[in-house]
Design a protein around this motif. Structure first.
Motif, PDB file in Angstrom:
ATOM      1  N   ILE A  62     -47.138   8.546  -5.105  1.00 40.57           N
ATOM      2  CA  ILE A  62     -48.552   9.340  -5.720  1.00 40.57           C
ATOM      3  C   ILE A  62     -49.061   8.520  -6.401  1.00 40.57           C
ATOM      4  CG2 ILE A  62     -50.104  10.827  -6.355  1.00 40.57           C
ATOM      5  CD1 ILE A  62     -48.122  12.198  -4.900  1.00 40.57           C
ATOM      6  N   ILE A  64     -52.402   6.507  -8.034  1.00 43.34           N
ATOM      7  CA  ILE A  64     -53.116   7.998  -9.035  1.00 43.34           C
ATOM      8  C   ILE A  64     -54.446   6.258  -9.482  1.00 43.34           C
ATOM      9  CG2 ILE A  64     -53.228   8.352 -11.721  1.00 43.34           C
ATOM     10  CD1 ILE A  64     -50.040   8.842 -11.135  1.00 43.34           C
ATOM     11  N   ARG A  85     -46.816  12.378 -17.216  1.00 39.22           N
ATOM     12  CA  ARG A  85     -46.840  13.535 -15.573  1.00 39.22           C
ATOM     13  C   ARG A  85     -45.693  14.575 -16.775  1.00 39.22           C
ATOM     14  NH1 ARG A  85     -42.798  10.503 -11.946  1.00 39.22           N
ATOM     15  NH2 ARG A  85     -41.217  10.755 -13.181  1.00 39.22           N
ATOM     16  N   TYR A 133     -51.170  15.278 -13.612  1.00 38.43           N
ATOM     17  CA  TYR A 133     -51.039  13.747 -13.978  1.00 38.43           C
ATOM     18  C   TYR A 133     -52.147  14.113 -15.131  1.00 38.43           C
ATOM     19  CZ  TYR A 133     -48.081  11.800 -10.461  1.00 38.43           C
ATOM     20  OH  TYR A 133     -47.157  11.282  -9.422  1.00 38.43           O
ATOM     21  N   LEU A 154     -56.210  11.436  -6.611  1.00 38.77           N
ATOM     22  CA  LEU A 154     -54.690  11.417  -6.595  1.00 38.77           C
ATOM     23  C   LEU A 154     -54.109  11.283  -5.253  1.00 38.77           C
ATOM     24  CD1 LEU A 154     -53.204  14.002  -9.079  1.00 38.77           C
ATOM     25  CD2 LEU A 154     -53.427  12.049  -9.583  1.00 38.77           C
ATOM     26  N   GLU A 156     -51.273  11.408  -1.802  1.00 34.51           N
ATOM     27  CA  GLU A 156     -50.133  11.060  -1.426  1.00 34.51           C
ATOM     28  C   GLU A 156     -50.023  10.548  -0.527  1.00 34.51           C
ATOM     29  OE1 GLU A 156     -46.517  14.455  -0.105  1.00 34.51           O
ATOM     30  OE2 GLU A 156     -48.637  15.544  -0.726  1.00 34.51           O
TER      31      GLU A 156
END
Length: 159
Positions: A62, A64, A85, A133, A154, A156
């Motif tokens: 992930i 961020i 997290r 998050y 975010l 992925e």
């Protein structure tokens, strides 16, 4: 040298050390908070920058990315941020390496100086459960810093 186009068709594998991945999903939250936060704490406090993503694979990473605006009101101030997290609504913990890794300190600027920074961090959560998050912030001193969250994104990345 140059590689002939015919040679490109003969490639069967990438060299070791190259990372490949696909973007599986993107989640973004734009903060509706417009008033800003007067930060006068040397302890970490939660911000309005929080978002949840559910990875499709345990091998996903992930990315961020979070952005904010801040205004220093004195000539020697600083602050640190941290990423927390929580998996499946469990307890939250700091995953960013250290606050100093994501630390800004300015000295000698005139008061009322505004900045618009952003920071990125790559997490390897190893789960397919929902992950929340949250960005935390703390001041270097108790001098007042105006801090306004802008957005958190975010992404992925499939493994």
């Amino acid at each position: 040298g140059n590689i002939a186009n015919a040679s490109l068709g003969a490639v069967t594998a990438l060299p070791t050390g190259l990372v490949s991945g696909t973007i599986e999903q993107v989640v973004q939250k734009v903060s509706g908070f417009s008033g800003g936060t007067d930060l006068e704490s040397t302890s970490f406090v939660s911000t309005y920058l929080t978002e949840t993503i559910t990875p499709s694979s345990t091998s996903s990473k992930i990315l961020i990315n979070y952005m904010w605006e801040h205004k220093f009101n004195a000539t020697s101030e600083g602050y640190g941020t941290a990423i927390h997290r929580a998996i499946s609504g469990g307890s939250s913990g700091n995953i960013s390496e250290t606050e100093q890794n994501q630390y800004n300190y300015l000295q000698g600027f005139s008061s009322e100086t505004r900045f618009y920074p952003s920071l990125q961090y790559v997490d390897s959560p190893s789960t397919t459960s929902a992950i929340t998050y949250t960005i935390y912030i703390k001041g270097h001193t108790t001098s007042r810093i105006e801090w306004q969250p802008k957005r958190i994104i975010l992404i992925e990345i499939g493994g």
